[in-house]
Every structure is written in C-alpha cells, then in structure tokens.
Scaffold this active site. Structure first.
Site, PDB file in Angstrom:
ATOM      1  CG  PHE A  84      -0.359   0.227   2.525  1.00 28.23           C
ATOM      2  CD1 PHE A  84       0.128  -0.838   3.251  1.00 28.23           C
ATOM      3  CD2 PHE A  84      -0.268   1.504   3.072  1.00 28.23           C
ATOM      4  CE1 PHE A  84       0.700  -0.647   4.503  1.00 28.23           C
ATOM      5  CE2 PHE A  84       0.299   1.711   4.318  1.00 28.23           C
ATOM      6  CZ  PHE A  84       0.791   0.633   5.046  1.00 28.23           C
ATOM      7  CB  CYS A  85       1.507   4.012  -1.851  1.00 27.20           C
ATOM      8  SG  CYS A  85       0.247   4.090  -3.130  1.00 27.20           S
ATOM      9  CB  SER A  86      -0.603   8.191  -0.096  1.00 26.28           C
ATOM     10  OG  SER A  86      -0.532   8.522  -1.451  1.00 26.28           O
ATOM     11  N   GLY A 141      -2.745   4.307  -3.781  1.00 24.91           N
ATOM     12  CA  GLY A 141      -2.798   3.043  -4.503  1.00 24.91           C
ATOM     13  C   GLY A 141      -1.894   2.914  -5.713  1.00 24.91           C
ATOM     14  CG  PHE A 195      -1.860   5.630   5.509  1.00 22.63           C
ATOM     15  CD1 PHE A 195      -1.694   4.664   6.498  1.00 22.63           C
ATOM     16  CD2 PHE A 195      -1.960   6.964   5.902  1.00 22.63           C
ATOM     17  CE1 PHE A 195      -1.617   5.019   7.844  1.00 22.63           C
ATOM     18  CE2 PHE A 195      -1.895   7.322   7.240  1.00 22.63           C
ATOM     19  CZ  PHE A 195      -1.718   6.359   8.210  1.00 22.63           C
TER      20      PHE A 195
END
Lengths: 490, 490, 490, 490
Positions: free
Chosen positions: B412-414, B416, B441
């Site tokens: 995951f990132c901020s 996607g 996130f």
C-alpha cells in the site's frame, strides 16, 4: 478500415491515409509529413508502406521524408529509374492489415503511372477504392502533354487504354480516389466535388463518352502550360528530394533588420492580398498571394536564393513556409515582424501602384495605356479584351522587353492575383506607371466593357506543346496579331 | 511583453516563454521542445536565448535540443563545468527586445543556481519577475540535500543567504516564477497555486519567518529521497543530453507481435490505472500509472533497455512516450494495439492480483498477511499502520529479500498507485499471493482502522541524507523497529 | 460540394453534412447539434434543410433542435404522422446550391423509411450518393423486426423490394451513405469500414445474393433484442423531442455534497472501466462504461430520475453528458469531483467485488459458484459455457429472482463491460458474493476452458420476436435447459 | 487554485476565471460566455459567483448571460441601482473553495467601483491577487472623466484615495489583475505587458509618484473621448442586457441575395483591411477593420439596424459576429459568401478610392487637396500636419458639413484604419474624390514630410471634458486655427 483524404490547399493535391489493424499506408505523401505521423499516433498504427501513383511534377513528394520518420517501404512504378524505393511489378500486391492493395500499370499521364486497387478481405477480393493518381480525376482525365507534343498522341492513347482496359474493368462500384481535386494545375476541368466512383465517371466524365480516336484527338489539342519548376520537381522526385527534417523557421526581423538582410542576395516575397500589395509594399518585392504561393512560386522565384517574407500575421508566415517547402523552396530565412505596417511606420521606403476598377481602366486605355493580359492560353480561348497584349504570367519575365516602358501599363488576369504578380515584376523592372485591374477580366466582363471572342483554339492546336521556353512565344504572337486584327476589323 | 508559464504534467515542472519585440527567451526548457518552437511560430518571434536556472536533477534539460532547432545561445551558471552553452558572470545581463534579464548567483539548492531577474525597460529598471529555479517555490524552498548530508548545512546556509541577500532584495513587488509547482519531487510542500510574489513569500512561506540558524537546522533535517535516476539526469544535463530530434514512434504491435518482441530483452511498462493492472496484465510487466510515469520510471526501470508499452488508448501511448523521453528513456519500441483487452481476447497468458478494500486488508492481516508500506520516509512521519513493513517503493528492489515470500503480502501507499508498482515488482519476483490496498493509507485511515503516530522525525534526522544506496536502509530499519516496538507496547 | 460524415461514437450513428454554394443540408441529425452549426460557421454556409431517413429508434433525433437554432425546414417520410416537419412525396426533390436531393420511399426497416438520392447538377442528373438510412448498411441490411414478429415477413419483403427496385436501380456507381456503421445495435453485421457503393454491396453484402424468398426467410429469423428505450425514442422522434438548448452542466460535487445529494432520489452512474468499478465504487451505483453509455443507459436506468456521475476526469464527465443526452436522459445533476479516489480518500463507504481471471472463475465454479451469461441471444448462438445461467443484461432486472442469492455469482459477457453492469445490479439487489469475469467469454475461450456449442438458432427462430417483455424469457429458459442437458450428456 | 486571465481581443478587456476545489468564480465576464462555461467543464468545477468590479462602459457585461447558463450569484458594488445581482457591503467576503474574495469599495473611475482582494486560506489571510477593475492598470490609472468635467476633480481625488488608502495598503507583494490591458480605450497609457504587482505600480506607474494634488490636476486635464455608445453600454449594464443565448448566425448570402437584402434598411459593414476596402467595396458600405470593430462599431453604426457583413473568410465572419455582439449589436443578418471578390465577379456595382502614399498625398495637397486628420485630440497633441482639418472619426458624421465637397479630400489617422472609416463615410455622403493615406501620420512623419508640433495641451485642458456632443468641436476649431497660423508663420 480507416480511410482519410488529406488535401493540400493551394496544390489541390490529395494524399490518402488508410489503415487496418496495426498497419497503415500513405498514398502520394506530401513533403511536410507531420500530418501522416500525427494520424498514425492518433490511431495507434504503424505506417508500413508509402505508395506512389507516379513521380508527380507539381510538388515535392514526401515519400523519402516520411520513410525517414517511420521506416516504411516506398513503392512506385518501375518504368522510371527512381533512385529510392522499389519498383513494383504489374499486379503486385501488398497487405496492410486485412487490406490488399494491388498495383496496376496505367500509363498515359506518365509512363510509370500506377493505379492502386484496394480490396478489403473482410468482405471480398473485389476492389473497393481505386487510387488513380493523375489518370482519372472527378470530371476530368490526366494531362498527356508532359512528354512534349510529339508524344502527346501516344500518351493520350495509352491513357485511354489504361482507363478502359485496366481502371474501368475494376467495376462501376469502385470509389474513385485521385491525386488531385478542383483547382489543380494538373487538370483544367477537375470538379469541385471529391466524391465519385468509376461508374459515375465512366458515364459522366467529360471526355469518356467519346470513341478512342476522338478522345486522343481532344487530349492532343489540350493547351496547358508546363511551368518551369515542373522539371525541378520531376528531377527531385526521381532522385529523392533533399530531406527536410523540421520545417524551416524564418528569423523574425524588425524593419531595420529586414532592410539590412534584404540588401544582400535575398528576394522579398509578399504573400498579402493584391489589394494590400498595391496600396504599399517593400520596394522590389514579389507579390505572390498566399493561396497561390505553391503554384506560382515556381514560376517566378529563383531557386536557391534566400527568401524573406512579408505577411499580415504569424499564421500567414507559417502557411507560407509550408507552401514554399512543398514546391522545393527551403531557404526561407526571414519574416518581417508586424508586416508591411511595421515597415511603413518605421519610415522605410515604400512602393505601390493603383488598383483600379474597370471604368478607370477603360479611361486609361482610351488615353493610351497598354493592357497586358497575363492569363494563360486556355483562358484566352474563353474571351479577351481587344487591343490587349498577351503574356502568360509564367513567361512575363522573358518577354518584358516587348512591353513599352514609356506608357502606362495595366496588368490583369481573371480576378486580380496574377495581375499583381505581373505588376510587381513590372515595378521591379523599372516600369513607372503600373496599374492592376481589380477583379480582372471577370469584373471587366461583368461591367459589360468591350470584349472579343477568345483566341482561336484550333489555330494554336496541333503545334508543339506549350512550354515556356519553346512555344508559347510564337503562339502568343499569333494570338496578339489575331486579336488586334479582329479588333481593327470591327 | 508576452509571458507564459508552460507546465509539464507529472514533473510539475515550470518552464517559461517570454518574448518582446522580435525576440524570445525560454527558461528551463524541457526535452520535448515542440511547445516552444510552436509558440515562437504563433507569435512570430525568434528564440534568441535559452536560460537555465540550474542543472536540474529530475528531468532532462531541453536546452541543447532547443538550441539545435532554433539556433539560440544557452546560458547557465558558471559554478559547474557544463560542456555546452556559456556560463554567465554574476550580474550579467541579456536583452530580449526591450526586456533585460540579469543573472544573480543564488546558490543553495545547487552551487551553480541562478535567479534570472527580468526588467521591462518600457517602464523601468526594477525587476518585474524573478525566475528563481529551485531556490524559492510558492510556499516552499528548494531542497539542500543533493550534495549529501555533510554539505547539507552549508548548502542550507547558502540558500538562506541567497534568499535574503539576493532574491528578496529585489523587492516585495516582484512576481515569483519558480521551476516547479505543487506535486514536484523537488519540494515537499510546494502549494498547488502558481501565483505569488517575493513579498508574499517573504511573509507566508513556511520557513522564511525563522532566523537563519533555525532555517538551516530545519532544512538540514529534511528527509527527502534522492532517486537513483537523479545522477543520470545530472550527468546528462552537465554534458548536454543526446539530441532527440523527432519524438520516438513506437511500433504498433498486435498481441502476437507483442508477445514475440517481449520474449527478448524488453521490459513491459503498463501505464493503466492500478485497478486495471490488478484486474489483469501481461505477466511480468511493470505497473507505472501514466501521471506518475515521469517520476517513477527512473526509480524502477533499467535505462537502455527497450520498452514495450501497454495503455488504454493511442492518446495514452503518446503521453507515455513524452513522459519517458523527459526523463531519458528513449528506446520505446512497441505499443500493444488494443491494449490489454486485445491481449486477453487473443488468449495470451495473463496475470493479476486482487485490489482490496481496507476491511479486506484488515481481515487478511488478522490471518497473517504482511503489509508493506511503500510510501516514503516523509509520509511515514505522518502516521503509519502498526506492524507494517516499510520499504520506499524506490528501494523495494534491493530490499525484496526481507519480505517473506511464503506469506500473503499487501502493498500500500497513500492512495494506490505506488502500491501497484510494488505489487507488480513482487509478482515479477515470484511472490504468489499479492494484494494492493485500493485507496491506500488514506482509505485505511478514513475507514478508521488502527493507525499509529508517525515515525519519529527527530530520531531519523541529523543522519546521513537519505539516498537509496547509502542511508535509507538503516533509517528504515530503525523505523521498522520503532513501529514494531510501539505497536507491541500498546 | 462539401461532404462530411459525422459519426457519433457509442451509437455508431452516421449523420451527414453536405453543402454547395451558400446552402447546406444535414441528414439524420443527432441531438447535440453544435457540430452542425459549427461546420456551417466554418464553411460560411446556411443550413436550409434537415432531412430524415426515418424516425430512428436508438437515439433522439436532433432535427427540431437544429431547426430551432438555424431555422431550416425538416423533411421526412409521410407514412408516419410526425408532429413536426413536413412529409415529402415519393420523388420529391429539394435543391441545396447546385445539388438535388430526391426522396425515394424505401420501406422495410420501417414503413416511412426514405432514401435520399443526391445528384450534382454540375456534372449530371444521376445519383452520386445515396443516403439509405437503415435500409442498407456496409455489409448488412436493416433489421425488420421492429413491428413485431407478425409483420416481420412483410417488412422483410418490403425491404427486399426497396433495395432491388428503388435503391440498386440508382446504379452501381453510387456511393453508399447509411445511418449506421460498425458496432451499431441497428445491424449485427455492419462492417467496420465506412466506404462502399451500391455496386459493391449488390455483390458482396451478406444477404443480397440470395433470392427474395431466402432473403425474407433469413431476415425473419434474425434474433435481435428490442431494448425498452426504443419505444421512448420512437415516441419522442414522432412528436419532436423536448428542446435541449445548451448541454446540461452537472454541478461539481465534493464527496460530502455527493453523499448528501445521493441520499435523495438520484441514481449514481459510474462510467469508469469495469476494472476500476470492481476495485471500488460508491455503494449502490450502476456500472456503465463510457463507450457503452449511449447504448446501455436506456436498458437499465430509469428515465426522469436525477443522475449523479462518477468518472475519472472532467473530460469523461463531458462525454458522459453527451452520451446520455443523445438517448434522452437530461437530468444529469451532479458530478463527483476527483472521482472515486476523492470519495475513498474522504472516508465514505465503498463497495467492490473481485474482477477474476478464467482460472479463478473455473475454480469458483467447481466449488459451487453460479455463472451468469449476460450476453444476448445472438451471442449465445456462437458458443456458451456449460452449466451457465442465461440472462441478457437487458432483462436482468426482471429476472433477478431466478439467480440464487445464497451462492457465489460470477457474471460475464463477451469481454467484461456488460458483466460489470450485471454485477453492479446484483450488488444493488443485495447479492453478497459477486464476481466479474475479466475478459469475459473471449478470455475463457482463449484460455481453452470448457465451452459448449451455441444455442440452437433454429430452435429459437420462428418464434415471436425477442422483445424484453414478451419473449426473451421463454427462449432463455429453453436455452438454459438445452445447455444444461448437453453439459450433463457429456 | 486555478487562475486564468481571459483577454478579449479588440476590447483589450481582461476577465478572470479562478477556481479552487469544486467551485469557480468569474470576474468581469464578457457577453459571449462560452469560454467560461467551457473552462468550468474542462476543470470539472461549478461557477458559483460572478463578480463585477464596476458597471463597465465599453462593452456589454456577460454577468446575466453567464448566470442564466450556470445559475451563479452576481455581485457588484452597491453605489449604483443595478437591476440584477446583489450589491455587496464594503468588506464583504465570499468563499470559493479555500479562497476568499473580499470586496473593497474603491471609487474614482466610477462611484460603485470595487476591488476584489483574493486570499488563499491554504497559505494565509493576506491578499495574493487584487482585481482592481479600472482603478489601476499596468502603467496607468483609470479615467476619471466619465461623470463630466464638473466632477472630474472630485473623481480623481476619490481615485487617489482609493489607490493609496485601500489598494496599496494590501501590500506591495500583491499581484495586479485589472480589467483592461494595452490598447484599451479605458486608459491611454496602459502598457503592453500584463504582469505587475501593486508594489511595482506604486513605484513605477506614471502618475503615482506625484503628490495627491498633482495627481488630481493631471487626471483632470486628461483628454479622452467619450464615445456615444458608452451611454448605451452603461444603461444596459445597469439594467442587465438582453439575454443572447446562442451567438447570432448570419445567413450566408450570394451576391444576388446580398444585393436584394441590402436594398432595405440594412447597413453593410466591411471588416476587411483598409487596403482591400480602398481597392473595391460594395457601394455605401462602412469600412470597419476587424481588430477595431468592437471599438469603432459603437462610434459610427446605428444600433437596432440590421447589419450585413463583408469579410475575407468564414473565420472573419465569426470573429466579426463576436466583436459586434460584445458591444451590443445583435441584428447581424447576413454575410456575403465569397466576400467582395464574389460580388465583383458577379458584376455588381463597386466603389473604391485610392490608397495613397505620403509623396502622393503631398503632391495632391500642393494642388489643393484638403487633408482631414481623423485621429483624436490626444494624438493631435503629439504632432500634426500643417494646414490640416481636424475631425476625430467619432464626430466626423456631425461635422461633415465643414469639409468642402468640391475638393479632393485625403483622410488620415495614425496608420490607416480610421482613415478608411472616414473615407467610407465621406463616400457615403457623396464626396467624389476621396483618398486614404496609407500608413497615416506615422508614414508621413517617417518619410520626413512637413509636420508641426502638437496642439497645445495646456490650451485645451481645464475645459469641459471632451465629449462628442459638447466640447470637441470648439477645441478643434481652436486647434485648427492654431496650426494654420503656425504653419503660415513659418
């Protein structure tokens, strides 16, 4: 299948972009090839083949330019020793996705002319579209005079046979896709409609209802001028023209810079309207209106000399660059920023001459002015002004000596554009009192001033083909005498 | 005076086209220079100068490309041994029509950084616009970490002095024209507004109300990643990058052709959305969404390897080509026609992985899945998910060994996008059960699942600058320990 | 003569703009008429006539809209009591500059169908182009089922006679200009090529080499769905649809505003890709991918209910508005700014379902999942998956009760778009475990999973025409039984 | 924040489109509002507010038009009894996304003038941009003469106080966004540069370094013409102008149709260049070159009379329609297809007059021709031609009687455009021998023909403001005497 006709204004030249699946083909590409590359990008296809119907004589072919950009193969007729690409056999086929394009040798306009017959294998093997080059146009057939008068009869016969034995046998229900549209110098009677079929042309095309010998006889008599730049275009298109790369970007010049640059070897080309040119221009400049630039630049401008442009706007400068490049002028080195208005406001010397109406022309004529008809032989055949001198604008330069320098001179053409070219050349040659007839012969005629019937087409037919350096002169002499005599006889 | 900010999407890079009279100047040109040439044509001006504020590290400078097209002089700072153009003296001025652009040495971001101060002599000698490069942005100042941690304090001090002694002394009423806008990797807090002035920034810019030592201290602690491709951009921009000429035109490939070409040494780059990639993709391809391509290609793709593209449409292929070329990838050799749908319909092997929602991620995590946070240290500072592994997507490749291959892995990132890059790399590395958290996130946090406060910025500050090959690892280790401990402590 | 085919994407509808001299005519105008008005401006001509080939059933005619803008006369067939315009006599001619357009009654597709035969008087009285409406397409003929099964034989006979006695008698060399191109719901076999002629079609068109009785027999058996919105389009096009004026401009809504507005009576239409929709969407929204919006909105959306849109970009919102307006949806009241990503990041509730690959579908099926084939009867005829349930997406709503709610349900169509519509409807209806098969039947087939031969076309032919409310159900029952039996038999 | 200056050519009017989040605001909208609606679509935002800085006098405000399209609220100053929108309190704020726009009463140019101060709450409460309307321009301040000479001193004082107490107190670092740019009739010294700040103007603006009483004294002496159409614009903008809806679409007319339509009550407006008009035009037509159409139509054309256009191309007709609509001319009923060339070729009567160069003008003057200087008082102040008659083109109609009809008349302005308007009016009035001086006074001066120093600004200052119907006449008489005397004295 994606099919698009890409027309080049000025030249009235049609090229075609056709694609299917991942592949595309361009037929008779012009020299500024961005349009084809962009279309390939937009459609997400690769140009795999560049086809030529014939060598072309009125513009620079873009085949090598496009091949350098996209890596496609160039195919053309094998009856000429092209120094690039590959000559195809009669009947040879190429595949573009699910399409098939078959080469048919259809000589007549030129010896190596091909017709490319496109079939869509998704629906059958028969031809859907025929790319006929200069063999068959909408409402017209190709000219057969390019090899000179001695071979014109032979070429006309070849053309007739190509049409009836090779092209029309593809079937009536085939869409016609020729290399030129209305307004082209490659066919005097091309209609201003782009949609037609072989079936429609077979029945309605001006000359095609005649038997072979009449077709040949009529074609053999056709009077069309072979402009001097044709030979350069032909040579370039045979060798492969110099690669252009990016379009030239003329330097933006202030009036001061323009005047300094002009001092050298450059010529000034003013692409504004005839009216604007008459009202004021940079002394010594050529008047070549924008829409006619591709056609008339080759008549009057020296090749290989730097060109400085005068136009009304940056958009016009861009158009002018394209128009010149398409006919082989590449040394376009400067553009006068702000146009003539900036020049004039900066206090530089200006020249000009009156643009006159028919009534004023009539008055001047009555008081001794010479009228010079700079239209072409074809147009002279349709009606003239009595007492006029005749000099196709294309040959004006070499005939300047015949026009009396000590009299007022009124130039005119059909509406005024070529009259302006002629007037600009007269001014360059030092003629003091020059006028251009606004509206030209059409306005004269419309205002019901005196006209005479056209020059006798029969009299000037059957002679050598009208080329600039050989034959025009004599015929025009004849023509001048004829008209003057007739005029006196009345 | 004509003034235009030309922003490059993805890079959030601002270049500027300014003209007056017949002349124009381009500041910080990008590599695909058609936009500048076209503007010059449209306005009817000549580009006489190409100015650089500094070497740039996040994209390929277009100065030499543009100079080759238009023949202008390139000017830059003299504190670096550029192999092209000319280094200017501090205070040196150039004229562009009635404008004057004066070079001010403003080191700090880099040693050779210049600010170009533009005055319009039509109204005075004072500066109207300041082109500050990466010294001053809207709401932010340039990063000072590019020379490594040992010099960061020195560079921060230089930057402060450049700002207060050279830039702000130009006056409050000067328009700010920086080299980057919101979203750039060159400044973490650049605002998404492009209009500002020196006066407004002097008062409102985040760090500028602090005294010098605090400014320096804060800058010295800034955590920003130095992507591996920066060094290549820097080297190229110092030497002058290879000339590009026309934009690359990838071949349009059918699925069959694509599969054959792929067999070789090429990498496949899929620029579709994270969702589309998850639902299905060509096995082994990289997921690099279009808007992030310029920024992340340099992180994960090998240079000098042929690239094959997968996108949704021809327009996306064009954008992808530009985005890649701007950061030095030129071997873009193929484009899958019809995109992934064509590939799938043709029966070629496909890969995919689930795109999951926070509730699903929570469920998987409960049953043993590893969550990998591929955001960067900066973002980790703002809050994390307890028990997570940390690996900036930029360093994922070298840290793959640490992620257990036998467990389910949720990237995951901020939101996607980078999660999809990471997931694609995990799939390439053979991880069987990979998931990407849709919404990342942000969605996790918004759904009120468990989070922990961010990694302690103090703890990771004062260390070596975060570069990929040196320092990130350690800090991340620290970070991982920290979070895990905290998580256990709760 | 200027001639342009203006194609409406999604609908695969062709309208035509033809001009000559100062006048222009538009044939089969669509509802958003700016394109015609702009062309008239660009060419400097006045639209004097708006011609209809027939009432049209798959989109809202723009005749009255265009007439309100430009003041032209609307002409159509007189076999229907249109409440606007004027019905023309068979053989009646109108002049547009030097062109003549003659109305030929060519019933078959509908009773009032006309073919407009265009002649260019500059070259003759024969027809150059035939605007055939839905009588004749490239590679296909119009459907004859719109009046129900009892009249289908009669209409097919009328169509045959119109083709052979009226249209083909215009001559082989006539260019074909039909009202639809490849991909239209108005003809299942229209080729993806727009260039053809009457002569080419006479020979190559699928059905036209057959004798009359075979043509009639084949047409009578054609299975095509009559979507429910056809009746609304027909009624509107008979009365003259409500005038639209400017295009609707949906309000830009933040996630918060969107959620509040949604609470009311509005439906949410998500025009993103099937993949994006599966990965996450606003709960309760319809999945209607953009390119299919004009065709499928009328199947599943209620008319007269406010619509809120979810898309990836402002450009997509604009396209969606046009697509909806063209089929009569006007109450487009909101657009979620920032798309689904903004919704998700703002923490609003999200829904989603897995997009699966054939191998995963096979695995789920083995463990009891139901597969639902939402393609249409035509497609079922070409091959199916054994054990599947059949429900054309158009009738899914009324057949929901038949799909077991307690099992996992895998929807699929040919590639995945309609599968997503179906999945979204199942989610709305409360189905918990829904999957959409990425790549649909094509991917399944390409991966060589088990298929059965198609539903027996003979068995379902000769019955009542397939309309949503009458007949589809029975046939599908038959189909289901058939396939299940066959599957068991193996 | 998105910020865009939208400039209307001809009027040199700036409007602004600013958006943030889902919302947008338009400041000082023009009447053809498509540009704003399109931008809202492209950005995916909703226009919630339409702000006016003041009533405007030189064009029709588009506020009500735009509100009808998008449903936004209109806000303006409350010192005038507007019949639409809402008057705001001094200091009132509106929110547009995260932006705040505060209304500041800044009377001087007009009583109800507002400055809108924009703050971006993302970075602070201070003003980033000031929309100053006609209070402050780049290099200039607003005119203060619109309420007549008796109130000019008062208004100038108000303007000074607005500038120094309300606008400059916003801070030096505020970007200036005025309602007009270089070339506007609303400020004679506006610079041709659009970028400035309050700080830069405070120091460099022509008049702002002077103390209050000198500022007032200088402003009070300013000589600017109040064109007759200002009063109509002011009335319309107070009431709310008639809604326009779609742009007028003039009928395309053949020469025959044009001549018939002209016979009635219509006026013909020829928007071609002065040169083209001189060379030939439809008898009785007005010469109003395209770039000057918005400014000069209101001077010479009757409102509420049908207008027929003559232009060079369809694109020019479109531009002409916009230009006319913007200043309240809506009855644009016909456009001559093919332009003047078509008219002339069709044999209709043509008129024309010579466009002459300075040397020819000098020759004609020597032999008794009258020169008429149709520039304005301001320009006369900068230098004149001895022996000339003076008549601002704006008042030419009412002063025609003073120009001797039996002599040759040479009109001139600064470069030739207004000279052509004047010549066209003289021809309409029956003057036989009319000439327009190509290049006007600039060319005359540049060619170093005799000039005299300008009319004494002191002598004509301190009098009533120059309005067409009151004061110009006397001053010009004075001017004529002065120049003639001076000329004789030499």
């Amino acid at each position: 299948m994606y099919f698009e006709r890409i027309t080049t204004p000025g030249l009235s030249h049609h090229s075609y972009f056709v694609s299917d699946g991942t592949e595309a083909v361009v037929i008779d590409a012009r020299r500024d090839v961005d349009v084809y590359v962009e279309r390939a990008r937009e459609l997400g296809v690769s140009i795999t083949h560049i086809l030529e119907t014939h060598r072309q004589e009125d513009f620079v072919l873009g085949s090598t330019e496009l091949a350098a950009r996209v890596g496609a193969e160039i195919l053309h007729g094998q009856a000429l020793p092209f120094e690039y690409g590959r000559g195809v056999e009669d009947g040879e086929e190429i595949a573009v996705g699910g399409l098939r394009l078959r080469a048919l040798e259809t000589p007549g306009h030129t010896a190596e002319s091909l017709t490319w017959a496109l079939a869509d294998t998704a629906s059958g093997e028969d031809t859907v579209i025929a790319f006929t080059g200069d063999a068959l146009f909408v409402g017209e057939t190709g000219r057969t005079d390019l090899y000179g008068s001695r071979r014109q009869e032979q070429m006309a016969g070849l053309l007739y046979d190509s049409l009836f034995q090779r092209i029309f046998t593809l079937g009536d229900g085939v869409i016609l896709a020729p290399a030129h549209g209305g307004g082209s110098v490659c066919g005097k009677g091309i209609l201003p409609r782009n949609e037609s079929t072989l079936g429609y042309e077979r029945i309605h095309n001006r000359l095609l209802s005649k038997p072979r010998h009449e077709f040949v006889r009529t074609k053999t008599r056709e009077r069309m001028v072979v402009p001097p730049y044709f030979s350069r275009m032909e040579a370039w298109n045979l060798q492969g023209p110099p690669l252009l790369g990016f379009l030239p970007l003329p330097a933006s010049l202030s009036p001061q810079e323009f005047s300094e640059r002009y001092g050298g070897d450059a010529v000034v080309v003013d692409v504004r309207s005839a009216e604007s040119f008459a009202a004021g221009h940079v002394p010594g400049s050529y008047s070549l209106w924008l829409a006619g630039l591709s056609v008339y630049a080759g008549w009057v401008l020296p090749y290989d000399t730097p060109i400085l442009l005068v136009a009304d706007s940056p958009a016009q400068y861009c158009e002018a660059v394209c128009a010149l490049v398409r006919v082989g002028f590449e040394r376009i080195e400067g553009a006068l920023q702000g146009g003539f208005e900036a020049w004039q406001s900066a206090g530089f010397r200006v020249d000009g001459f009156p643009m006159i109406r028919p009534d004023e022309a009539e008055r001047l004529r009555s008081s001794g002015a010479v009228m010079v008809d700079v239209r072409n032989a074809e147009e002279w055949g349709g009606g003239v002004i009595p007492g006029t001198m005749f000099a196709d604008v294309a040959e004006l330069e070499i005939r300047l000596g015949e026009i009396p320098a000590d009299r007022e001179v009124i130039t005119f053409c059909s509406v005024g554009h070529r009259g302006s070219i002629a007037a600009s050349m007269l001014r360059q040659a030092g003629y003091e009192r020059v006028y251009n007839l606004g509206g030209g012969f059409k306005a004269w005629q419309a205002q019901e001033f005196e006209t005479a019937r056209g020059l006798d087409a029969e009299a000037i037919a059957g002679q050598a083909p009208i080329t600039l350096h050989e034959a025009v002169g004599d015929e025009v002499e004849t023509a001048i005498r004829y008209v003057e005599e007739e005029s006196q006889a009345r």
